[in-house]
Design an enzyme around this catalytic site. Structure first.
Site, mmCIF file in Angstrom:
data_model
loop_
_atom_site.group_PDB
_atom_site.id
_atom_site.type_symbol
_atom_site.label_atom_id
_atom_site.label_comp_id
_atom_site.label_asym_id
_atom_site.label_seq_id
_atom_site.Cartn_x
_atom_site.Cartn_y
_atom_site.Cartn_z
ATOM 1 N N LYS A 56 0.851 -1.190 0.000
ATOM 2 C CA LYS A 56 0.000 0.000 0.000
ATOM 3 C C LYS A 56 0.887 1.240 0.000
ATOM 4 C CE LYS A 56 -3.338 -2.497 2.877
ATOM 5 N NZ LYS A 56 -3.962 -2.568 4.216
ATOM 6 N N ALA A 60 -1.390 -7.289 10.026
ATOM 7 C CA ALA A 60 -0.764 -8.613 9.978
ATOM 8 C C ALA A 60 -0.794 -9.294 11.344
ATOM 9 C CB ALA A 60 0.677 -8.481 9.491
ATOM 10 N N LYS A 69 -4.628 6.728 2.807
ATOM 11 C CA LYS A 69 -5.077 6.593 4.203
ATOM 12 C C LYS A 69 -3.883 6.567 5.147
ATOM 13 C CE LYS A 69 -3.847 2.128 4.562
ATOM 14 N NZ LYS A 69 -2.951 1.530 5.568
ATOM 15 N N ASN A 88 2.345 3.415 10.729
ATOM 16 C CA ASN A 88 2.159 4.826 10.395
ATOM 17 C C ASN A 88 1.630 5.609 11.593
ATOM 18 O OD1 ASN A 88 2.692 4.972 7.344
ATOM 19 N ND2 ASN A 88 1.316 3.227 7.513
#
Length: 345
Positions: free
Chosen positions: A115, A150, A202, A267
């Site tokens: 991503k 994950a 995002k 993040n």
């Protein structure tokens, strides 16, 4: 474990996962559970040894199925595979694809699970694949994305994803490749742009949410930033040609919900450290995995300039990650903007 799963499509396939980090090795377990033969290629000898010898996940204290193997050889992985899963950071994606292309002798299905947006070009992975993989080597391209830590998937906790391709038959193929009746449910989409863009941008909002939490601003502030962040994600998705409904789906708002408020999100963790006063580069260095959100902020800002979009959160975050504003100054900049009616379009 795999034999106990209720699997929708029992056609066994050879799947190579390029990148054996936290997500790549976790997806290897999903595919193994579904009856497929999986080989991971990674450049880290310690990861390869841990998978092959100890049958352990490289990042988590978790045993993985014995039939998952790993290799340092890209050629071995490519030659072995019916399907290639791309799970490397976007900053390395182009070089890896060039190497793969040089090794291909037959068409392969490429499935991207990373991503992010490429630095400098702001390209999505589908665009990089189109440039670097020759048409006679490309069976097709699918992106698989959605809200999926994950840390939970490796424990086989319920997770839903979306597989998108311009060829809906290929999206359906990947849907069946990953879905089972126990813990993974995959939807299909034909909106590659929307799924890739939502999954990348995002991460920018997740960084901002983490900064706010690190500053001690509270739940109300985080809800404000996430809600208004959704508008910015939707604006970018639509400007690039994606669909509004995709941005409101699993790969957009769904992924934002799980990423912008969880300590499992690298993040969010990076933003948290910046909000507590750590320098941006230092914060990135403390995360032992790729932090795509910083690049997403840079790319989002550039896309906004190109398409004349109003992106106050991303644009202000851009000034923070470029060390032009402190987090406190950025908050002031947001709060002193002219007062407005709440509109989404």
């Amino acid at each position: 474990v795999g034999s106990e799963m209720c699997i929708r499509d029992r056609t066994n396939m050879n799947v190579a996962i390029i990148g054996g980090g936290s997500w790549g090795t976790t997806l290897a377990q999903v595919l193994s559970d579904n009856g497929h033969i999986v080989r991971i290629r990674d450049i880290n000898p310690d990861f390869v040894k841990k998978i092959n010898t100890a049958h352990q996940h490289p990042f988590f204290d978790t045993e993985i199925p014995y039939n998952i193997t790993a290799t340092l050889s890209l050629r071995e992985a490519v030659d072995f595979s019916d399907v290639l899963i791309l799970c490397v950071p976007t900053k390395a994606m182009r070089q890896v694809l060039r190497e793969i292309n040089s090794l291909l002798t037959a068409k392969k299905l490429f499935v991207n699970v990373s991503k992010g947006i490429e630095p400098d070009t702001s390209f999505r992975v589908s665009q990089i694949v189109a440039e670097e993989v020759e048409e006679n080597h490309l069976q097709g391209y699918v992106v698989l994305s959605g809200p999926s830590h994950a840390e939970e998937v490796i424990l086989r906790k319920l997770t839903s994803l979306v597989a998108a391709s311009e060829d809906i038959a290929l999206a359906t193929k990947v849907q069946h490749l990953f879905s089972n009746d126990t813990y993974i449910r995959v939807y299909t989409s034909d909106d590659v742009i929307g799924v890739e863009t939502g999954g990348a941008i995002k991460n920018a909002i997740a960084i901002v949410s983490g900064i706010a939490s690190g500053m001690g601003l509270g739940e109300n502030a985080r809800a404000f930033l996430i809600s208004r962040g959704v508008k910015e994600i939707v604006s970018i998705v639509m400007a690039l040609g994606g669909k509004m409904e995709t941005a409101y789906g699993l790969s957009g708002i769904g992924d934002l919900i799980v990423t912008a408020s969880s300590l499992n999100s690298r993040n969010f963790q990076c933003g948290l450290k910046i909000g507590r006063g750590m320098a941006v580069e230092e914060a990135i260095g403390t995360i032992n995995q790729s932090v795509e959100g910083i690049r997403a902020i840079l790319a989002g800002h550039e896309i906004g300039k190109k398409y004349h979009l109003e992106l106050p959160i991303i644009d202000t975050a851009y000034l923070v990650v470029n060390n032009e504003l402190s987090a406190k100054e950025a908050l002031t900049a947001l709060l002193t903007r002219s007062l407005k009616t709440e509109k989404f379009w």
